[in-house]
Design a protein around this motif. Sequence first.
Motif, mmCIF file in Angstrom:
data_model
loop_
_atom_site.group_PDB
_atom_site.id
_atom_site.type_symbol
_atom_site.label_atom_id
_atom_site.label_comp_id
_atom_site.label_asym_id
_atom_site.label_seq_id
_atom_site.Cartn_x
_atom_site.Cartn_y
_atom_site.Cartn_z
ATOM 1 N N SER A 211 0.851 -1.188 0.000
ATOM 2 C CA SER A 211 0.000 0.000 0.000
ATOM 3 C C SER A 211 0.884 1.235 0.000
ATOM 4 O O SER A 211 1.940 1.262 0.648
ATOM 5 C CB SER A 211 -0.893 0.017 1.241
ATOM 6 O OG SER A 211 -1.863 -0.995 1.185
ATOM 7 N N PHE A 212 0.443 2.253 -0.736
ATOM 8 C CA PHE A 212 1.119 3.540 -0.771
ATOM 9 C C PHE A 212 0.116 4.618 -0.406
ATOM 10 O O PHE A 212 -1.094 4.382 -0.384
ATOM 11 C CB PHE A 212 1.702 3.807 -2.161
ATOM 12 C CG PHE A 212 2.770 2.829 -2.578
ATOM 13 C CD1 PHE A 212 4.100 3.080 -2.298
ATOM 14 C CD2 PHE A 212 2.440 1.653 -3.248
ATOM 15 C CE1 PHE A 212 5.089 2.179 -2.672
ATOM 16 C CE2 PHE A 212 3.411 0.754 -3.621
ATOM 17 C CZ PHE A 212 4.747 1.011 -3.339
ATOM 18 N N LEU A 213 0.619 5.812 -0.145
ATOM 19 C CA LEU A 213 -0.265 6.935 0.171
ATOM 20 C C LEU A 213 0.261 8.191 -0.490
ATOM 21 O O LEU A 213 1.335 8.695 -0.139
ATOM 22 C CB LEU A 213 -0.351 7.153 1.689
ATOM 23 C CG LEU A 213 -1.162 8.366 2.150
ATOM 24 C CD1 LEU A 213 -2.613 8.258 1.684
ATOM 25 C CD2 LEU A 213 -1.096 8.525 3.658
ATOM 26 N N SER A 214 -0.482 8.691 -1.473
ATOM 27 C CA SER A 214 -0.149 9.967 -2.088
ATOM 28 C C SER A 214 -0.353 11.088 -1.084
ATOM 29 O O SER A 214 -1.349 11.108 -0.349
ATOM 30 C CB SER A 214 -1.043 10.188 -3.311
ATOM 31 O OG SER A 214 -1.078 11.555 -3.670
ATOM 32 N N VAL A 215 0.573 12.035 -1.043
ATOM 33 C CA VAL A 215 0.426 13.157 -0.114
ATOM 34 C C VAL A 215 -0.796 13.995 -0.468
ATOM 35 O O VAL A 215 -1.387 14.650 0.403
ATOM 36 C CB VAL A 215 1.710 14.016 -0.088
ATOM 37 C CG1 VAL A 215 1.841 14.881 -1.341
ATOM 38 C CG2 VAL A 215 1.788 14.858 1.176
ATOM 39 N N ASP A 216 -1.235 13.949 -1.729
ATOM 40 C CA ASP A 216 -2.468 14.637 -2.116
ATOM 41 C C ASP A 216 -3.690 13.964 -1.488
ATOM 42 O O ASP A 216 -4.603 14.646 -1.005
ATOM 43 C CB ASP A 216 -2.614 14.654 -3.635
ATOM 44 C CG ASP A 216 -1.610 15.582 -4.306
ATOM 45 O OD1 ASP A 216 -1.180 16.545 -3.657
ATOM 46 O OD2 ASP A 216 -1.254 15.335 -5.464
ATOM 47 N N ASN A 217 -3.709 12.635 -1.485
ATOM 48 C CA ASN A 217 -4.808 11.923 -0.839
ATOM 49 C C ASN A 217 -4.792 12.148 0.670
ATOM 50 O O ASN A 217 -5.846 12.294 1.303
ATOM 51 C CB ASN A 217 -4.739 10.429 -1.153
ATOM 52 C CG ASN A 217 -5.231 10.099 -2.557
ATOM 53 O OD1 ASN A 217 -5.945 10.878 -3.178
ATOM 54 N ND2 ASN A 217 -4.836 8.942 -3.064
#
Length: 300
Positions: free
Chosen positions: A181-187
């Motif tokens: 899993s990753f997390l975009s800083v925009d999300n």
Amino acid sequence: MDIIITGASGFVGQNLALYLSNRGISISNLSLRSSDWYSNIENKACAIVHLAGKAHDTSNTSSDEEYFRVNRDLTIKLYDLFLQSDIKDFFYFSSVKAVADSVSSGLMEDAIPNPLTPYGKSKIEAEKYLLSKPLPPGKRLFIIRPCMIHGPKNKGNLNLLYKVVEKGIPWPLASFHNERSFLSVDNLSFLIQAMLEKSDLASGIYNFADDETLSTNQLVSLVSETLGKKPKLWHISEKFIRYIVMLGDFIPLPLNSERLKKLTESYVVSNAKIKDALAIQHLPLSAKEGLTKTILSFKK
């Protein structure tokens, strides 16, 4: 709306502050490095977003005491001041590593914590303290557990992977199969804004992650395609790689056990709870869209 951000000079802090300020939210930066930081808290703010902390050091050169001093003790002092203030909301950025160092199925918020590193242990101890204190009426506590965050200006492992592909170096770990899993800083920024604006959102622990997972091999292919290159995936024996990595634990090599784990382990995080709480079906950016945006920022 006015909010206070600690760690605003860091990668997440810069992106979050820009995102929120562009949407009419006033940002105050609070540095916890000054000796009198506690006297600079503005009571007129509606929320504190506590990002400041000691990040996980993959080179293993940081002392255990430093993690606890920064991640636990400073958080406790800041939270105690919050409880005495007129500020309504407190966001504590913990980590999924406060719960588990590796997971194959979707990590949920109710998982029993079993951190193995000083970083994870310092984060969970801070969490436990925050949850042990009664919340005065009208106040809310949000414990955020993000997975690996990325975005423009990010200088972490994703940037290192980009440089490997850019130089035409084959990816030698293709024999390792994983899902991450990753997390975009925009999300991330989108979720924080939505939480700030939802007045009836319940206090609690919330995982942050993009909607989809990718394997490291898929990520290498995505970087290659974004650069207009053909992916170079080398399927070298896992046994041989692990032997080389053992040497890297004792002599300065590009790869050691900690880095191999971060690059090849599976780590899947569920974001169902926060999406249900906010009544949203999908985050603004898909995992691939967010990663492509980050990769393109490296080109610039």
